[in-house]
Design an enzyme around this catalytic site. Structure first.
Site, mmCIF file in Angstrom:
data_model
loop_
_atom_site.group_PDB
_atom_site.id
_atom_site.type_symbol
_atom_site.label_atom_id
_atom_site.label_comp_id
_atom_site.label_asym_id
_atom_site.label_seq_id
_atom_site.Cartn_x
_atom_site.Cartn_y
_atom_site.Cartn_z
ATOM 1 N N LYS A 184 16.133 -5.940 3.496
ATOM 2 C CA LYS A 184 16.561 -4.857 4.383
ATOM 3 C C LYS A 184 18.008 -5.019 4.867
ATOM 4 O O LYS A 184 18.704 -4.024 5.096
ATOM 5 C CB LYS A 184 15.609 -4.731 5.568
ATOM 6 C CG LYS A 184 14.211 -4.292 5.172
ATOM 7 C CD LYS A 184 13.289 -4.180 6.372
ATOM 8 C CE LYS A 184 11.869 -3.844 5.947
ATOM 9 N NZ LYS A 184 10.957 -3.716 7.107
ATOM 10 N N THR A 197 11.773 -3.184 1.436
ATOM 11 C CA THR A 197 10.958 -4.074 2.251
ATOM 12 C C THR A 197 11.543 -5.480 2.207
ATOM 13 O O THR A 197 12.562 -5.731 1.558
ATOM 14 C CB THR A 197 9.488 -4.042 1.796
ATOM 15 O OG1 THR A 197 8.678 -4.737 2.745
ATOM 16 C CG2 THR A 197 9.319 -4.662 0.422
ATOM 17 N N LEU A 222 0.819 -1.206 0.000
ATOM 18 C CA LEU A 222 0.000 0.000 0.000
ATOM 19 C C LEU A 222 0.859 1.265 0.000
ATOM 20 O O LEU A 222 0.312 2.372 -0.010
ATOM 21 C CB LEU A 222 -0.916 0.005 1.233
ATOM 22 C CG LEU A 222 -1.933 -1.133 1.324
ATOM 23 C CD1 LEU A 222 -2.753 -1.013 2.604
ATOM 24 C CD2 LEU A 222 -2.838 -1.178 0.108
ATOM 25 N N SER A 223 2.180 1.112 -0.016
ATOM 26 C CA SER A 223 3.064 2.278 0.033
ATOM 27 C C SER A 223 2.878 3.216 -1.162
ATOM 28 O O SER A 223 2.856 4.442 -0.978
ATOM 29 C CB SER A 223 4.520 1.831 0.147
ATOM 30 O OG SER A 223 4.774 1.249 1.408
ATOM 31 N N GLY A 242 8.739 -13.830 16.488
ATOM 32 C CA GLY A 242 9.657 -13.604 15.387
ATOM 33 C C GLY A 242 10.957 -12.968 15.827
ATOM 34 O O GLY A 242 11.029 -12.320 16.878
ATOM 35 N N GLY A 286 13.252 -11.685 13.096
ATOM 36 C CA GLY A 286 13.839 -11.124 11.882
ATOM 37 C C GLY A 286 13.999 -9.610 11.958
ATOM 38 O O GLY A 286 14.079 -9.022 13.038
ATOM 39 N N GLY A 287 14.031 -8.970 10.768
ATOM 40 C CA GLY A 287 14.262 -7.543 10.711
ATOM 41 C C GLY A 287 13.190 -6.726 11.399
ATOM 42 O O GLY A 287 13.489 -5.739 12.082
ATOM 43 N N ASP A 339 11.405 1.960 10.445
ATOM 44 C CA ASP A 339 10.523 1.008 11.128
ATOM 45 C C ASP A 339 10.584 1.211 12.640
ATOM 46 O O ASP A 339 9.584 0.999 13.335
ATOM 47 C CB ASP A 339 10.924 -0.430 10.799
ATOM 48 C CG ASP A 339 10.496 -0.863 9.412
ATOM 49 O OD1 ASP A 339 9.553 -0.244 8.863
ATOM 50 O OD2 ASP A 339 11.095 -1.801 8.873
#
Length: 278
Positions: free
Chosen positions: A74, A70, A25-26, A134, A136-137, A110
């Site tokens: 990253k 994204t 949606l960016s 999670g 991750g990044g 982020d």
């Protein structure tokens, strides 16, 4: 129907690099921001491989453009930028890039985006019992933001032990103890999904809702055009829940302010994000 941007030889190219990007949606919210301020720019999503990301990022920046990165690129972006911010160095991830003094600069908005979304949703969380899903990044950005909110312990469920070890080391430097677990052993105040579960499979639930106390607040960093199944079902069960669109908005506004010497038009971006594509 939304008005199409006028494209000319002087239009500034702002891109989203990732794989996949078709869901994003960016472009919707950034192009609304450009229209609101009459900026000669266009935002497009480009699917690329991890091996191509760094060179493409640098070429776009050096041509006068800028952009976002994204998943799953990253970390490659963090290695590609020449002037990483403290957030990039701390998390090992970069989601925003631009050219500054002839050098490619990068930030991880982020962290700021999650912090702002967290404030709006949960307020002061310094004393909260937090469970993170999670490693991750996205999880790294969450832990960095929680450290800034004076959280000192986070329980975590993660499958990738290598990533968990790396994140635990970063967290320790930020003053947070990560406590690995495989299930909730005592009630938590806030549970955060930083995995992609619910993105690819519409009905996927990152954690069983029946295992959560009614007062648990849920933050799902995944977003869809409508609510994720996890958020929808949590609300049906009387829980406070929010999906990733607020974080998307806040990190996008922070990215905008890296690219332009202007405050982001958050109201226009919010309207675009919560409206259905025409």
């Amino acid at each position: 129907m939304s008005e199409s941007p006028h494209i000319s030889a002087s239009t500034r190219l702002i891109t989203l690099l990732g794989d996949p990007v078709a869901h994003s949606l960016s472009p919707q919210l950034h192009n609304a921001a450009f229209r609101a301020l009459a900026l000669d720019a266009v935002y497009v999503a480009l699917r690329c491989s991890s091996s191509d990301c760094g060179a493409l990022l640098r070429a776009i920046a050096r041509s006068g453009g800028a952009g976002n990165v994204t998943a799953p690129h990253k970390e490659q972006a963090a290695a590609a930028v020449e002037v990483p911010s403290d957030a990039v160095r701390g998390t090992g991830a970069c989601n925003t890039f631009w050219l500054e003094n002839d050098r490619v600069a990068g930030d991880n908005t982020d962290v700021e985006g999650f912090r702002r979304a967290l404030h709006a949703f949960a307020g002061d969380v310094a004393a909260a019992r937090v469970l993170l899903l999670g490693a991750g990044g996205a999880a790294s950005a969450v832990v960095a933001a929680l450290a800034g909110e004076r959280v000192t312990r986070v329980d975590i469920i993660a499958r990738n032990q290598e990533r968990l070890g790396q994140l635990s080391a970063r967290a320790a430097q930020w003053g947070i103890e990560l406590k690995p677990t495989d299930r909730i052993k005592q009630p938590v105040d806030l549970i955060i999904n930083a995995t992609p579960l619910g993105f690819h499979e519409e009905d996927a639930l990152p954690y069983p809702l029946e295992n959560l106390a009614p007062g648990t607040a849920i933050m799902d960093l995944v977003y869809r055009t409508d609510e994720t199944a996890w958020v929808r079902r949590a609300r049906e069960n009387g829980m406070r829940a929010i999906d990733g669109k607020e974080m998307l908005l806040q990190q996008a506004a922070a990215s905008f302010e890296r690219w332009w010497p202007l405050p982001a038009p958050r109201d226009a971006m919010r309207r675009a994000l919560w409206s259905r594509p025409s």
